[in-house]
Design a protein around this motif. Structure first.
Motif, PDB file in Angstrom:
ATOM      1  N   GLN A  79       9.352  35.801 -28.472  1.00  0.00           N
ATOM      2  CA  GLN A  79       9.210  35.701 -27.017  1.00  0.00           C
ATOM      3  C   GLN A  79       9.712  36.953 -26.320  1.00  0.00           C
ATOM      4  OE1 GLN A  79      11.326  32.059 -26.343  1.00  0.00           O
ATOM      5  NE2 GLN A  79       9.615  30.775 -27.012  1.00  0.00           N
ATOM      6  N   SER A  80      10.784  37.534 -26.842  1.00  0.00           N
ATOM      7  CA  SER A  80      11.324  38.767 -26.276  1.00  0.00           C
ATOM      8  C   SER A  80      10.335  39.925 -26.436  1.00  0.00           C
ATOM      9  CB  SER A  80      12.645  39.109 -26.971  1.00  0.00           C
ATOM     10  OG  SER A  80      13.088  40.384 -26.615  1.00  0.00           O
ATOM     11  N   GLY A  86       6.088  43.223 -23.609  1.00  0.00           N
ATOM     12  CA  GLY A  86       4.724  43.720 -23.648  1.00  0.00           C
ATOM     13  C   GLY A  86       4.261  44.236 -24.998  1.00  0.00           C
ATOM     14  N   TYR A  87       5.054  44.029 -26.055  1.00  0.00           N
ATOM     15  CA  TYR A  87       4.680  44.503 -27.387  1.00  0.00           C
ATOM     16  C   TYR A  87       3.750  43.529 -28.111  1.00  0.00           C
ATOM     17  CZ  TYR A  87       8.624  47.696 -26.733  1.00  0.00           C
ATOM     18  OH  TYR A  87       9.492  48.641 -26.256  1.00  0.00           O
ATOM     19  N   LEU A  88       3.852  42.254 -27.763  1.00  0.00           N
ATOM     20  CA  LEU A  88       3.017  41.214 -28.349  1.00  0.00           C
ATOM     21  C   LEU A  88       2.383  40.397 -27.237  1.00  0.00           C
ATOM     22  CD1 LEU A  88       5.411  39.695 -31.089  1.00  0.00           C
ATOM     23  CD2 LEU A  88       3.588  41.373 -31.446  1.00  0.00           C
ATOM     24  N   CYS A  89       1.262  39.764 -27.553  1.00  0.00           N
ATOM     25  CA  CYS A  89       0.684  38.752 -26.673  1.00  0.00           C
ATOM     26  C   CYS A  89       0.419  37.534 -27.551  1.00  0.00           C
ATOM     27  CB  CYS A  89      -0.583  39.251 -25.987  1.00  0.00           C
ATOM     28  SG  CYS A  89      -1.925  39.657 -27.098  1.00  0.00           S
ATOM     29  N   LEU A 146      -1.094  22.367 -32.570  1.00  0.00           N
ATOM     30  CA  LEU A 146      -1.324  23.682 -31.984  1.00  0.00           C
ATOM     31  C   LEU A 146      -0.314  24.662 -32.571  1.00  0.00           C
ATOM     32  CD1 LEU A 146      -1.852  22.873 -28.193  1.00  0.00           C
ATOM     33  CD2 LEU A 146      -3.564  23.648 -29.828  1.00  0.00           C
ATOM     34  N   ARG A 147      -0.760  25.874 -32.789  1.00  0.00           N
ATOM     35  CA  ARG A 147       0.106  26.923 -33.331  1.00  0.00           C
ATOM     36  C   ARG A 147       0.036  28.109 -32.375  1.00  0.00           C
ATOM     37  NH1 ARG A 147      -1.120  28.633 -39.271  1.00  0.00           N
ATOM     38  NH2 ARG A 147       0.440  27.052 -39.701  1.00  0.00           N
ATOM     39  N   ARG A 148       1.196  28.662 -32.030  1.00  0.00           N
ATOM     40  CA  ARG A 148       1.223  29.865 -31.202  1.00  0.00           C
ATOM     41  C   ARG A 148       1.047  31.065 -32.122  1.00  0.00           C
ATOM     42  NH1 ARG A 148       1.476  31.122 -26.297  1.00  0.00           N
ATOM     43  NH2 ARG A 148       1.972  28.998 -25.679  1.00  0.00           N
ATOM     44  N   VAL A 149       0.042  31.878 -31.834  1.00  0.00           N
ATOM     45  CA  VAL A 149      -0.300  33.040 -32.644  1.00  0.00           C
ATOM     46  C   VAL A 149      -0.050  34.291 -31.811  1.00  0.00           C
ATOM     47  CG1 VAL A 149      -2.179  34.194 -33.856  1.00  0.00           C
ATOM     48  CG2 VAL A 149      -2.002  31.717 -33.939  1.00  0.00           C
ATOM     49  N   TYR A 150       0.552  35.272 -32.445  1.00  0.00           N
ATOM     50  CA  TYR A 150       0.913  36.519 -31.765  1.00  0.00           C
ATOM     51  C   TYR A 150       0.087  37.677 -32.298  1.00  0.00           C
ATOM     52  CZ  TYR A 150       4.981  33.912 -30.188  1.00  0.00           C
ATOM     53  OH  TYR A 150       5.803  32.990 -29.608  1.00  0.00           O
ATOM     54  N   LYS A 151      -0.294  38.563 -31.386  1.00  0.00           N
ATOM     55  CA  LYS A 151      -1.022  39.787 -31.743  1.00  0.00           C
ATOM     56  C   LYS A 151      -0.327  40.964 -31.087  1.00  0.00           C
ATOM     57  CE  LYS A 151      -5.461  37.438 -31.924  1.00  0.00           C
ATOM     58  NZ  LYS A 151      -6.810  37.333 -31.383  1.00  0.00           N
ATOM     59  N   VAL A 152      -0.423  42.112 -31.710  1.00  0.00           N
ATOM     60  CA  VAL A 152       0.173  43.318 -31.140  1.00  0.00           C
ATOM     61  C   VAL A 152      -0.673  43.789 -29.955  1.00  0.00           C
ATOM     62  CG1 VAL A 152      -1.009  45.047 -32.569  1.00  0.00           C
ATOM     63  CG2 VAL A 152       1.304  45.492 -31.774  1.00  0.00           C
ATOM     64  N   THR A 153      -0.013  44.365 -28.971  1.00  0.00           N
ATOM     65  CA  THR A 153      -0.701  44.928 -27.813  1.00  0.00           C
ATOM     66  C   THR A 153      -0.791  46.447 -27.994  1.00  0.00           C
ATOM     67  OG1 THR A 153       1.361  45.319 -26.622  1.00  0.00           O
ATOM     68  CG2 THR A 153       0.286  43.150 -26.309  1.00  0.00           C
ATOM     69  N   PRO A 154      -1.556  47.127 -27.151  1.00  0.00           N
ATOM     70  CA  PRO A 154      -1.565  48.597 -27.219  1.00  0.00           C
ATOM     71  C   PRO A 154      -0.160  49.194 -27.061  1.00  0.00           C
ATOM     72  CG  PRO A 154      -3.438  47.836 -25.952  1.00  0.00           C
ATOM     73  CD  PRO A 154      -2.578  46.621 -26.226  1.00  0.00           C
ATOM     74  N   LEU A 155       0.657  48.630 -26.174  1.00  0.00           N
ATOM     75  CA  LEU A 155       2.032  49.105 -26.015  1.00  0.00           C
ATOM     76  C   LEU A 155       2.830  48.886 -27.299  1.00  0.00           C
ATOM     77  CD1 LEU A 155       4.234  50.266 -24.158  1.00  0.00           C
ATOM     78  CD2 LEU A 155       4.731  47.913 -23.451  1.00  0.00           C
TER      79      LEU A 155
END
Length: 109
Positions: free
Chosen positions: A58-59, A64-67, A77-86
């Motif tokens: 969450q941090s 802004g490093y992950l969405c 339901l599963r929360r999935v994280y992806k890297v952002t351009p930042l």
């Protein structure tokens, strides 16, 4: 001599940055989720609980490093994280710093 609890806490502080880099690295390779990251980090010798990993994710998202998004996994339901351009930019900068540190710690001996 066995480590005291405070020694482990100090080690955890040292490793927290490495854990964040591991998370960013794997998110840059593809979508990640909490339990999968706990298992992956465990393969690298890091013991991290859900109570520590989820706030870390969450941090990284707040910075802004992950969405993240929710994806259905069967009935749950599963929360999935992806890297952002930042996040990619931060990871690239960190790789340079880690390479320099590696050179000083290992190759410079």
């Amino acid at each position: 001599m066995p480590k005291s609890k405070t020694d482990y806490e100090a080690d955890r502080d040292l490793y927290s940055g490495l854990i964040r880099l591991h998370v960013l690295h794997h998110a840059a390779e593809g979508p990640i989720f909490g339990l999968g990251m706990i298992e992956e980090l465990g393969r690298h010798g890091y013991r991290i609980s859900p109570g520590s990993l989820y706030p870390l994710l969450q941090s990284l998202e707040k910075k802004g490093y992950l969405c993240s998004s929710e994806q259905r996994n069967g009935k749950s339901l599963r929360r999935v994280y992806k890297v952002t351009p930042l996040g990619r930019k931060a990871l690239a900068a960190a790789k340079t710093k880690v390479h320099e540190l590696f050179h000083e710690l290992i190759e410079g001996e």
